[in-house]
Design a protein around this motif. Structure first.
Motif, PDB file in Angstrom:
ATOM      1  N   TRP A  55     -21.402  76.811  57.912  1.00 53.88           N
ATOM      2  CA  TRP A  55     -20.906  75.482  58.289  1.00 53.88           C
ATOM      3  C   TRP A  55     -20.089  74.826  57.180  1.00 53.88           C
ATOM      4  O   TRP A  55     -19.549  73.739  57.379  1.00 53.88           O
ATOM      5  N   HIS A  56     -19.981  75.451  56.027  1.00 57.94           N
ATOM      6  CA  HIS A  56     -19.230  74.829  54.931  1.00 57.94           C
ATOM      7  C   HIS A  56     -17.806  74.440  55.308  1.00 57.94           C
ATOM      8  O   HIS A  56     -17.338  73.366  54.902  1.00 57.94           O
ATOM      9  N   PRO A  57     -17.078  75.239  56.086  1.00 55.07           N
ATOM     10  CA  PRO A  57     -15.715  74.847  56.426  1.00 55.07           C
ATOM     11  C   PRO A  57     -15.618  73.602  57.309  1.00 55.07           C
ATOM     12  O   PRO A  57     -14.524  73.079  57.506  1.00 55.07           O
ATOM     13  N   TYR A  58     -16.759  73.123  57.826  1.00 55.26           N
ATOM     14  CA  TYR A  58     -16.762  71.982  58.736  1.00 55.26           C
ATOM     15  C   TYR A  58     -17.199  70.688  58.059  1.00 55.26           C
ATOM     16  O   TYR A  58     -17.108  69.610  58.654  1.00 55.26           O
ATOM     17  N   ILE A  59     -17.688  70.782  56.846  1.00 53.91           N
ATOM     18  CA  ILE A  59     -18.231  69.602  56.171  1.00 53.91           C
ATOM     19  C   ILE A  59     -17.209  68.484  56.083  1.00 53.91           C
ATOM     20  O   ILE A  59     -17.475  67.324  56.434  1.00 53.91           O
ATOM     21  N   GLU A  60     -16.038  68.821  55.610  1.00 56.54           N
ATOM     22  CA  GLU A  60     -14.998  67.809  55.415  1.00 56.54           C
ATOM     23  C   GLU A  60     -14.667  67.085  56.715  1.00 56.54           C
ATOM     24  O   GLU A  60     -14.352  65.893  56.713  1.00 56.54           O
ATOM     25  N   SER A  61     -14.760  67.784  57.835  1.00 58.76           N
ATOM     26  CA  SER A  61     -14.416  67.199  59.135  1.00 58.76           C
ATOM     27  C   SER A  61     -15.426  66.159  59.605  1.00 58.76           C
ATOM     28  O   SER A  61     -15.074  65.235  60.344  1.00 58.76           O
ATOM     29  N   TYR A  62     -16.679  66.305  59.193  1.00 58.32           N
ATOM     30  CA  TYR A  62     -17.735  65.415  59.694  1.00 58.32           C
ATOM     31  C   TYR A  62     -18.241  64.404  58.660  1.00 58.32           C
ATOM     32  O   TYR A  62     -18.875  63.407  59.033  1.00 58.32           O
ATOM     33  N   ALA A  63     -17.986  64.642  57.382  1.00 56.87           N
ATOM     34  CA  ALA A  63     -18.670  63.882  56.335  1.00 56.87           C
ATOM     35  C   ALA A  63     -18.207  62.437  56.210  1.00 56.87           C
ATOM     36  O   ALA A  63     -18.899  61.634  55.575  1.00 56.87           O
ATOM     37  N   ASN A  64     -17.076  62.082  56.775  1.00 50.67           N
ATOM     38  CA  ASN A  64     -16.642  60.685  56.722  1.00 50.67           C
ATOM     39  C   ASN A  64     -17.394  59.813  57.719  1.00 50.67           C
ATOM     40  O   ASN A  64     -17.524  58.605  57.507  1.00 50.67           O
ATOM     41  N   GLU A  65     -17.866  60.422  58.810  1.00 52.15           N
ATOM     42  CA  GLU A  65     -18.583  59.671  59.842  1.00 52.15           C
ATOM     43  C   GLU A  65     -20.090  59.881  59.812  1.00 52.15           C
ATOM     44  O   GLU A  65     -20.839  59.061  60.356  1.00 52.15           O
ATOM     45  N   PHE A  66     -20.533  60.953  59.199  1.00 50.12           N
ATOM     46  CA  PHE A  66     -21.946  61.317  59.260  1.00 50.12           C
ATOM     47  C   PHE A  66     -22.483  61.720  57.890  1.00 50.12           C
ATOM     48  O   PHE A  66     -21.730  62.144  57.010  1.00 50.12           O
ATOM     49  N   GLU A  67     -23.791  61.585  57.749  1.00 50.25           N
ATOM     50  CA  GLU A  67     -24.500  62.210  56.640  1.00 50.25           C
ATOM     51  C   GLU A  67     -24.886  63.603  57.138  1.00 50.25           C
ATOM     52  O   GLU A  67     -25.749  63.750  58.005  1.00 50.25           O
ATOM     53  N   VAL A  68     -24.230  64.608  56.615  1.00 57.53           N
ATOM     54  CA  VAL A  68     -24.321  65.962  57.154  1.00 57.53           C
ATOM     55  C   VAL A  68     -25.415  66.753  56.441  1.00 57.53           C
ATOM     56  O   VAL A  68     -25.407  66.871  55.213  1.00 57.53           O
ATOM     57  N   TYR A  69     -26.330  67.295  57.231  1.00 60.05           N
ATOM     58  CA  TYR A  69     -27.422  68.119  56.711  1.00 60.05           C
ATOM     59  C   TYR A  69     -27.195  69.573  57.117  1.00 60.05           C
ATOM     60  O   TYR A  69     -27.076  69.875  58.314  1.00 60.05           O
ATOM     61  N   LEU A  70     -27.131  70.448  56.128  1.00 58.30           N
ATOM     62  CA  LEU A  70     -27.066  71.881  56.365  1.00 58.30           C
ATOM     63  C   LEU A  70     -28.404  72.491  55.958  1.00 58.30           C
ATOM     64  O   LEU A  70     -28.910  72.205  54.873  1.00 58.30           O
ATOM     65  N   VAL A  71     -28.951  73.331  56.815  1.00 53.12           N
ATOM     66  CA  VAL A  71     -30.288  73.884  56.587  1.00 53.12           C
ATOM     67  C   VAL A  71     -30.237  75.401  56.704  1.00 53.12           C
ATOM     68  O   VAL A  71     -29.639  75.939  57.637  1.00 53.12           O
ATOM     69  N   ASP A  72     -30.859  76.090  55.736  1.00 45.49           N
ATOM     70  CA  ASP A  72     -31.126  77.520  55.905  1.00 45.49           C
ATOM     71  C   ASP A  72     -32.403  77.645  56.727  1.00 45.49           C
ATOM     72  O   ASP A  72     -33.499  77.316  56.246  1.00 45.49           O
ATOM     73  N   LEU A  73     -32.265  78.062  57.966  1.00 47.51           N
ATOM     74  CA  LEU A  73     -33.415  78.161  58.848  1.00 47.51           C
ATOM     75  C   LEU A  73     -34.351  79.275  58.384  1.00 47.51           C
ATOM     76  O   LEU A  73     -33.951  80.191  57.673  1.00 47.51           O
ATOM     77  N   LYS A  74     -35.598  79.187  58.759  1.00 42.24           N
ATOM     78  CA  LYS A  74     -36.635  80.132  58.333  1.00 42.24           C
ATOM     79  C   LYS A  74     -36.144  81.571  58.415  1.00 42.24           C
ATOM     80  O   LYS A  74     -35.565  81.995  59.400  1.00 42.24           O
ATOM     81  N   GLY A  75     -36.365  82.312  57.343  1.00 47.32           N
ATOM     82  CA  GLY A  75     -36.001  83.708  57.298  1.00 47.32           C
ATOM     83  C   GLY A  75     -34.612  83.981  56.779  1.00 47.32           C
ATOM     84  O   GLY A  75     -34.254  85.135  56.533  1.00 47.32           O
ATOM     85  N   HIS A  76     -33.814  82.933  56.614  1.00 44.20           N
ATOM     86  CA  HIS A  76     -32.409  83.094  56.264  1.00 44.20           C
ATOM     87  C   HIS A  76     -32.080  82.411  54.938  1.00 44.20           C
ATOM     88  O   HIS A  76     -32.703  81.418  54.558  1.00 44.20           O
ATOM     89  N   GLY A  77     -31.080  82.959  54.253  1.00 38.88           N
ATOM     90  CA  GLY A  77     -30.559  82.316  53.054  1.00 38.88           C
ATOM     91  C   GLY A  77     -31.614  82.118  51.984  1.00 38.88           C
ATOM     92  O   GLY A  77     -32.371  83.018  51.639  1.00 38.88           O
TER      93      GLY A  77
END
Length: 259
Positions: A55-77
Motif C-alpha cells: 500500500w505504500h504507493p497509495y499513501i500520498e493519495s490518502y494522507a491529506n484526508e485521512f490518518e492512514v494505518y498500514l498493518v502487517d496482518l498475522k503471519g506476514h511481514g
C-alpha cells in the motif's frame, strides 16, 4: 489471497516517513503497523502473501484526508508468523485488538482480497466500528478448493512466479510458512450475516477476476444492506492497481468521505 497470475506489485514503492511505526504485542501476537497523514482513521489491508508495503504507493493519495494505518496482518511481514491453522476470523480478532490498543472508536477501511475478507469478519465481530469500507476482490466468502488451480500457483514450488513475496516478506522461512497455509484458506459469510453488516460497502471487482464467481458477487450485493458495486473492465483480481489506480483513488476517496 493474492490471486492474479500476471501481476507483481504493480507499483514502485515510494519512500515515505511514517508519523509512527510500532511492533506491539497484543494477546501474545506481535502486530506491526505504520501511521501516516491526518484526519479520520483509514486502514489499508493487504492481500494474502503480501504485506503493508503493497500500500505504500497509495499513501500520498490518502494522507491529506485521512490518518492512514498500514498493518502487517498475522503471519506476514514484521508481524508474528502463523502458529496455528489459518483463520480469517482470528485475523479479524487480532486486528480488533490493535484498534482497541490504538483507542480508535471508529474507522474506515480498504481491504484487498484477504484484507477484504478480514473486514467482513471485523464488521460482524464489532458492529458499529467500521463506518464505511471498500473491498477489492472479496465478498467475505472464499474457499481455495473452489479454485484448485491456485493450490499449485500459490505454492513454494512456484515461488519464482510470485516475485512480490521475496520483495515484501522478511525471509524464505516466512514465505514458506505463508504458502503452507494456502490449503487452509476457507471463510464463509452467510446470507443472514451479510444482512447484519450495517456498513456502507463498495465492492470492487475486475471483470477478468477468475477467483470469484459472479454468483457470489451478486449474493454479496443482494444481501448487504448498503452496498455499491464497481466492476472494473479489462482487469483481473487487483482491480485497484496499475492503469486503474488513479480512478480507484478518486472514486474511493469520494465514497469514503461522503457522509
Amino acid at each position: 489471497r493474492d490471486l492474479v497470475r500476471s501481476r507483481g506489485l504493480g507499483d514502485v514503492y515510494k519512500r515515505q516517513t511514517p508519523n509512527k511505526k510500532e511492533l506491539v504485542k497484543l494477546n501474545g501476537t506481535n502486530i506491526y503497523y505504520e501511521v501516516y497523514g491526518r484526519g479520520e482513521p483509514l486502514f489499508l489491508l493487504h492481500a494474502f502473501t503480501a504485506t503493508s508495503k503493497s500500500w505504500h504507493p497509495y499513501i500520498e493519495s490518502y494522507a491529506n484526508e485521512f490518518e492512514v494505518y498500514l498493518v502487517d496482518l498475522k503471519g506476514h511481514g514484521k508481524s508474528s508468523p502463523f502458529s496455528e491453522k489459518l483463520s480469517i476470523k482470528a485475523a479479524a480478532v487480532e486486528l480488533d485488538a490493535l484498534i482497541k490498543y490504538l483507542q480508535l472508536e471508529s474507522i474506515k477501511a480498504i481491504g484487498y482480497s484477504y484484507g477484504g475478507d478480514i473486514l467482513f469478519q471485523l464488521a460482524l465481530l464489532r458492529p458499529g466500528l467500521i463506518k464505511s469500507m471498500v473491498c477489492i476482490g472479496a465478498t467475505g466468502t472464499w474457499n481455495i478448493n473452489d479454485v484448485p488451480t491456485w493450490l499449485d500457483y500459490l505454492s513454494y514450488k512456484n515461488i519464482d512466479n510470485l516475485p512480490w513475496m521475496r520483495e515484501q516478506q522478511e525471509n524464505e522461512d516466512r514465505i514458506k510458512s505463508i504458502l503452507d497455509q494456502v490449503p487452509n484458506y476457507d471463510v464463509k459469510v452467510s446470507d443472514d450475516e451479510l444482512k447484519n453488516i450495517q456498513v456502507k460497502t463498495l465492492l470492487v471487482f475486475g471483470d477478468n477476476d477468475d477467483s470469484i464467481s459472479l454468483e457470489e458477487i451478486a449474493r454479496a450485493k443482494k444481501f448487504l444492506p448498503t452496498s455499491y458495486l464497481w466492476i472494473v473492465p479489462d482487469t483481473g483480481h487487483g482491480a485497484h492497481k496499475d492503469n486503474n489506480k488513479a480512478e480507484f483513488v478518486r472514486l474511493t476517496k469520494e465514497f469514503l468521505t461522503d457522509r
